[in-house]
Design a protein around this motif. Structure first.
Motif, short mmCIF file in Angstrom:
data_model
loop_
_atom_site.label_atom_id
_atom_site.label_comp_id
_atom_site.label_asym_id
_atom_site.label_seq_id
_atom_site.Cartn_x
_atom_site.Cartn_y
_atom_site.Cartn_z
N TRP A 118 5.55 13.50 -5.82
CA TRP A 118 4.82 14.60 -6.46
C TRP A 118 4.82 15.83 -5.53
O TRP A 118 5.05 16.97 -5.97
CB TRP A 118 3.38 14.13 -6.77
CG TRP A 118 2.54 15.14 -7.46
CD1 TRP A 118 2.95 16.28 -8.08
CD2 TRP A 118 1.11 15.10 -7.59
NE1 TRP A 118 1.86 16.95 -8.61
CE2 TRP A 118 0.73 16.25 -8.31
CE3 TRP A 118 0.12 14.19 -7.17
CZ2 TRP A 118 -0.60 16.52 -8.60
CZ3 TRP A 118 -1.20 14.46 -7.47
CH2 TRP A 118 -1.56 15.62 -8.18
N GLY A 119 4.61 15.56 -4.24
CA GLY A 119 4.62 16.66 -3.26
C GLY A 119 5.96 17.37 -3.23
O GLY A 119 6.02 18.61 -3.14
N PHE A 175 1.09 6.50 -13.00
CA PHE A 175 0.96 7.93 -12.67
C PHE A 175 2.34 8.59 -12.58
O PHE A 175 2.56 9.69 -13.11
CB PHE A 175 0.20 8.10 -11.34
CG PHE A 175 -0.16 9.52 -11.04
CD1 PHE A 175 -1.36 10.06 -11.50
CD2 PHE A 175 0.69 10.34 -10.31
CE1 PHE A 175 -1.69 11.38 -11.23
CE2 PHE A 175 0.36 11.67 -10.04
CZ PHE A 175 -0.84 12.18 -10.50
N ASN A 233 0.81 -1.23 0.00
CA ASN A 233 0.00 0.00 0.00
C ASN A 233 0.84 1.27 0.00
O ASN A 233 0.33 2.34 -0.31
CB ASN A 233 -0.93 0.02 1.23
CG ASN A 233 -2.09 -0.96 1.11
OD1 ASN A 233 -2.10 -1.78 0.19
ND2 ASN A 233 -3.03 -0.88 2.00
N GLU A 243 -1.15 1.25 -10.92
CA GLU A 243 -1.68 2.62 -10.87
C GLU A 243 -0.59 3.61 -10.46
O GLU A 243 -0.49 4.71 -11.00
CB GLU A 243 -2.88 2.67 -9.89
CG GLU A 243 -4.04 1.79 -10.35
CD GLU A 243 -5.29 1.90 -9.47
OE1 GLU A 243 -5.43 2.90 -8.74
OE2 GLU A 243 -6.13 0.98 -9.52
N ALA A 244 0.23 3.19 -9.50
CA ALA A 244 1.29 4.07 -8.99
C ALA A 244 2.36 4.32 -10.05
O ALA A 244 2.76 5.46 -10.30
CB ALA A 244 1.90 3.47 -7.73
N GLU A 270 -2.55 -1.93 -7.55
CA GLU A 270 -2.16 -0.62 -7.04
C GLU A 270 -0.78 -0.20 -7.54
O GLU A 270 -0.53 0.98 -7.78
CB GLU A 270 -2.18 -0.68 -5.51
CG GLU A 270 -1.97 0.67 -4.86
CD GLU A 270 -2.31 0.65 -3.38
OE1 GLU A 270 -2.74 -0.41 -2.87
OE2 GLU A 270 -2.16 1.70 -2.74
N THR A 280 1.81 3.74 -3.60
CA THR A 280 1.12 4.97 -4.02
C THR A 280 1.53 6.14 -3.11
O THR A 280 1.62 7.28 -3.57
CB THR A 280 -0.41 4.80 -4.00
OG1 THR A 280 -0.80 4.19 -2.78
CG2 THR A 280 -0.89 3.98 -5.17
N HIS A 281 1.75 5.86 -1.82
CA HIS A 281 2.18 6.95 -0.93
C HIS A 281 3.50 7.53 -1.42
O HIS A 281 3.70 8.76 -1.42
CB HIS A 281 2.37 6.44 0.51
CG HIS A 281 1.14 5.79 1.09
ND1 HIS A 281 1.13 5.16 2.30
CD2 HIS A 281 -0.11 5.68 0.60
CE1 HIS A 281 -0.07 4.68 2.55
NE2 HIS A 281 -0.85 4.99 1.53
N VAL A 283 4.62 7.67 -4.40
CA VAL A 283 4.38 8.49 -5.59
C VAL A 283 3.82 9.86 -5.16
O VAL A 283 4.23 10.91 -5.69
CB VAL A 283 3.42 7.77 -6.56
CG1 VAL A 283 2.97 8.70 -7.68
CG2 VAL A 283 4.09 6.53 -7.13
N GLY A 284 2.91 9.86 -4.20
CA GLY A 284 2.37 11.13 -3.68
C GLY A 284 3.46 11.99 -3.04
O GLY A 284 3.49 13.21 -3.22
N ILE A 285 4.35 11.33 -2.31
CA ILE A 285 5.47 12.05 -1.69
C ILE A 285 6.35 12.69 -2.77
O ILE A 285 6.74 13.86 -2.67
CB ILE A 285 6.30 11.08 -0.81
CG1 ILE A 285 5.48 10.60 0.39
CG2 ILE A 285 7.63 11.73 -0.41
CD1 ILE A 285 5.60 11.41 1.64
N LYS A 301 0.16 -6.64 -7.40
CA LYS A 301 -1.10 -5.97 -7.10
C LYS A 301 -1.38 -4.81 -8.06
O LYS A 301 -0.46 -4.12 -8.50
CB LYS A 301 -1.11 -5.46 -5.66
CG LYS A 301 -1.62 -6.53 -4.69
CD LYS A 301 -1.53 -6.09 -3.27
CE LYS A 301 -2.78 -5.45 -2.77
NZ LYS A 301 -2.76 -5.34 -1.28
#
Lengths: 312, 483
Positions: free
Chosen positions: A125-126, A156, A115, A152-153, A149, A118-119, A121-123, A147
């Motif tokens: 991007w941030g 993106f 899980n 998706e990660a 997810e 994706t975090h 990837v968000g980090i 998986k």
């Protein structure tokens, strides 16, 4: 170039801590051990290519050597193993190997794998939105790689050319399920082509190879070249966890073949027996001290379990 | 209206709910550069419901990001952004699609603070359009709140009015914890109302009484809140004043506000569009049962969607299933019909018809003992005047116990079978008493003037005929005046 002396110190310390935890769990002194033996070169290789405290890491749960490299102390590792309040990742709320430290920029790792991809990837991007040049290293196992997810990660991150690196630590088994029942490609790095990012396969037992590939990918990410997918092949020398029995699904001769390529011994050979022995003895003493210290730590007040569901 | 633009000094304009959502997003993006919007079609299209219309042009494609069609990824990436110190607002087009991202919302966002003992936090907002009523079928009509209200660590907000949509979304974006913000799609354009210009922040976790009443409490939110208000208007025409409580925040639940209202009215009706079993109604009724058991005057009622596996697209089927004002009115009338007297305070059955009869009786100032023995004897002779009306029949009391009401300083105990009111010298000469719950008649003795007083009898007309009341009163007169 990687500092081999430093890498060996981290890897042998991770191995000594690992062996001690396995024994303590088997002796009933703690609930749960998650072996890292066989993965030490990957953690040390990538962590020494990152800027500790500047770059972010969304780690794989077998990355003990990376945690030590980034600044988690052996005593803290053992406090986490004994689920004591001095555990920096969760204060003993989560089982061992669910890493995390905001100060060290290690993402908090939950139970369901992976899980945290994706975090990461968000980090990444941030970091770009905040104008920081930090890179995010995202590690996960071959089991997690299957998986949706992760798709998706990676998709993106590739679309937005985000500053991150995906690293699959492929030890050939998702607990008991072998690679042939997990994926049809010969190397998971081949999947990179499907996302439009570079894919690299390295020998995860060789810390120098891992470090070189990591450095290349990190430099590219930092320079705005987008993400890379690295597959680092390795083999876990013990069962999945202290609750697993790997003799039910892995042939003994397979383990023996991989043990001949033990990443710690491989590096010891390059370093020289004398220098390796000095570090081994020091690591053994540090691991013993950490275990004794952590086991003697007090428990939390039960009322503290009610804290932190919400702010304030 | 964003800061920096001319405004009219905080005056309220009329906005639709979707306009209020859009305004909150724009103002927060203007105020805080770390606020970013991501989701499917939120950029060029402006969202399928146009909630993000104009944001991409104003704030750029770097902060208003059209994502691939991947709900789990959208929420997971937003979790990472929030951990990194940004304030992401993720849009999930239809709440039905949120299930794909449930692991990220339930297992990750809601648990990150707790599992890291306060080290990492996740100040994330997930907006989703929910609700039925527009022929969307089973995958574009669901109410999903109950799933997520079972997740400690998450906050769940569901505004009913435009002003709250703006104020609560602003609060959600600034909140240190993850918030699921549910917008009922039929309220987007159908509900219009005053919205403060400029900064407007409402408090998450507070319910709000939107209509006052004393006969029952209707608890609701979203589109059903508006149906509840319509039902309350119909009930008012019947002489029933319903209190309507708008929850606004579903998790954490504003328990004190619910208890305060239901304690006053003694009757509870919970209305939601979500299905019945294990829905919010169950929790709210349980709360009333635990905290107000002795004060409830009727068993609470839930008005909800039946437990069916989907919302049908066929017009009459969907219309029949969605709870509406008529079902709420029926529920309220059932609540009032099934009422029993409260133990703590006198209660009057609003449906009871009363009849009165008055007679002048000669008596001295000192008359109470004589009057009470006269009433006691008359009650034995007329059992129907010493009885209780129920819908199952008139039940005569076994004994005569007179509740003696001597005025505000010495009110009666309220556990008798007949009430006599006598406020003594200086009180009014004539007044009609009220029949107490569990009784069928009451007698008031007026102030004695010139050796005589007016006696007034009120009866529950469902139990006592006017002729019987007259004969009862004449008998009391005879007994007082006789030797």
């Amino acid at each position: 170039m990687i500092d081999l002396e430093r890498a060996y110190g981290l890897m042998t310390l991770a191995r000594r801590l690992d062996e001690r935890m396995w024994g303590l769990a088997r002796a009933g002194k703690a609930h749960f051990a998650v072996p890292c033996a066989g993965h030490e070169a990957i953690g040390a290789g990538y962590a020494l290519a990152l800027g500790a405290g500047h770059d972010f890491v969304a780690p794989h749960y077998r990355d003990l050597s990376a945690m030590l490299a980034l600044g988690v102390s052996p005593r803290e590792v053992m406090a986490s193993f004994f689920a004591r309040p001095r555990d920096p990742s969760s204060r003993g709320r989560q089982p061992y190997a669910h890493w995390g430290s905001k100060r060290l920029r290690i993402l908090t790792l939950g139970g369901p794998q992976p899980n945290h991809v994706t975090h990461g990837v968000g980090i990444a991007w941030g970091s770009r939105l905040l104008g920081e040049d930090s890179v995010t290293w995202i590690a996960f196992g071959d089991g997690g790689a299957q998986k949706g997810e992760v798709h998706e990660a990676m998709n993106f991150a590739a679309v937005h050319r985000l500053p991150c690196v995906f690293c699959v630590e492929n030890n050939l088994y998702a607990q008991s399920v072998p690679a042939r029942l997990q994926h049809a490609v010969t190397s998971l790095s081949q999947r990179a082509a499907g996302y439009g990012m570079p894919g690299v396969a390295v020998d995860g037992m060789d810390v120098e190879q891992v470090h070189a590939a990591a450095k290349d990918a990190i430099d590219r990410a930092r320079a705005g070249g987008g993400p890379t997918l690295i597959e680092a092949s390795c083999y876990r020398f013990r069962a999945n966890t202290s609750n697993d029995d790997d003799s039910r699904y892995r042939p003994a001769d397979e383990a023996a073949r991989w043990r001949a390529r033990d990443p710690v011994r491989l590096l010891a050979g390059r370093l020289g027996a004398r220098r390796a022995r000095i570090q081994d003895e020091s690591a053994e003493a540090v691991a013993a001290d950490a275990a004794a210290w952590a086991e003697a730590q007090p428990w939390d007040d039960p009322a503290s379990a009610l804290e932190h569901t919400y702010a304030g | 209206m964003a800061r920096g633009e001319p405004n009219d000094g905080g005056a309220e304009r009329q906005l639709t709910l979707v306009e209020a959502v859009r305004e909150a997003l724009a103002e927060e993006m203007e105020r805080d550069p770390t606020v970013v919007v991501l989701g499917e079609d939120v950029g060029l299209l402006g969202g399928v419901f146009r909630a993000t219309e104009g944001l991409s042009a104003r704030f750029g494609a770097g902060r208003v990001v059209d994502t691939p069609m991947a709900e789990l990824g959208i929420v997971g990436i937003a979790v990472g952004l929030a951990m990194r110190g940004l304030r992401p607002v993720a849009e999930i087009q239809f709440a039905d699609f949120l299930h794909a991202a449930a692991d990220q919302l339930i297992g990750e966002a809601a648990r990150i603070r707790w599992r890291s003992a306060g080290d990492w936090t996740c100040p994330l907002v997930v907006r989703a359009a929910y609700g039925a009523g527009f022929r969307g079928g089973p995958y574009h009509s669901q109410s999903v709140e109950a799933f997520y209200c079972h997740v400690p660590g998450l906050k769940v907000v569901a505004p009913s009015f435009p002003a709250d949509a703006k104020g609560l979304l602003t609060a959600a974006i600034r909140d240190p914890d993850p918030v699921l913000f549910l917008e009922h799609k039929l309220t987007y354009r159908a509900v219009k109302g005053p919205v403060p210009a400029g900064e407007h922040v409402a408090q998450i976790g507070r319910a709000h009484v939107v209509r006052s009443g004393d006969a029952l409490t209707i608890v609701s939110y979203g589109r059903m809140l508006h149906e509840s208000l319509a039902a309350a208007e119909q009930l008012a025409d019947l002489g029933i004043e319903a209190e309507v409580l708008d929850l606004r925040t579903l998790l954490p639940l504003d328990r004190p506000a619910i208890i305060e209202s239901v304690r006053r009215t003694g009757r509870l009706c919970v209305v939601h569009e979500d299905t019945l079993t294990m829905g919010l109604g169950a929790e709210i009724v349980a709360l009333a049962a635990e905290r107000l058991a002795g004060e409830l005057r009727a068993p609470p009622i839930r008005v909800a969607m039946p437990d069916i596996a989907g919302i049908p697209v066929q017009d009459p089927l969907e219309d029949a299933l969605i709870p509406g004002r008529h079902r709420i009115v029926d529920a309220a009338r059932t609540l009032l019909r099934g009422s029993r007297p409260a133990r703590s305070a006198a209660a009057y059955d609003a449906a009871a018809a009363e009849a009165s009869s008055v007679v002048e009786v000669a008596m001295p100032e000192e008359h109470l003992e004589r009057a009470l023995s006269a009433v006691e004897r008359a009650c034995r002779e007329f059992p129907v005047c010493n009885a209780e009306f129920t819908w199952d029949g008139i039940k005569a009391h076994d004994a005569v116990r007179i509740d003696l009401d001597l005025g505000p300083r010495a009110p009666c105990r309220g556990d008798g079978t007949f009430t006599v009111t006598d406020f003594g010298p200086g009180s009014s000469a004539l007044g009609l008493p009220a029949v107490r719950p569990g009784q069928t008649a009451a007698l008031r003795i007026g102030a004695v003037r010139d050796g005589a007083a007016w006696l007034a009898l009120t009866v529950d007309h469902r139990a006592v005929d006017g002729a019987v009341a007259g004969r009862f009163l004449r008998r009391v007169k005879e007994l007082i005046e006789g030797d």
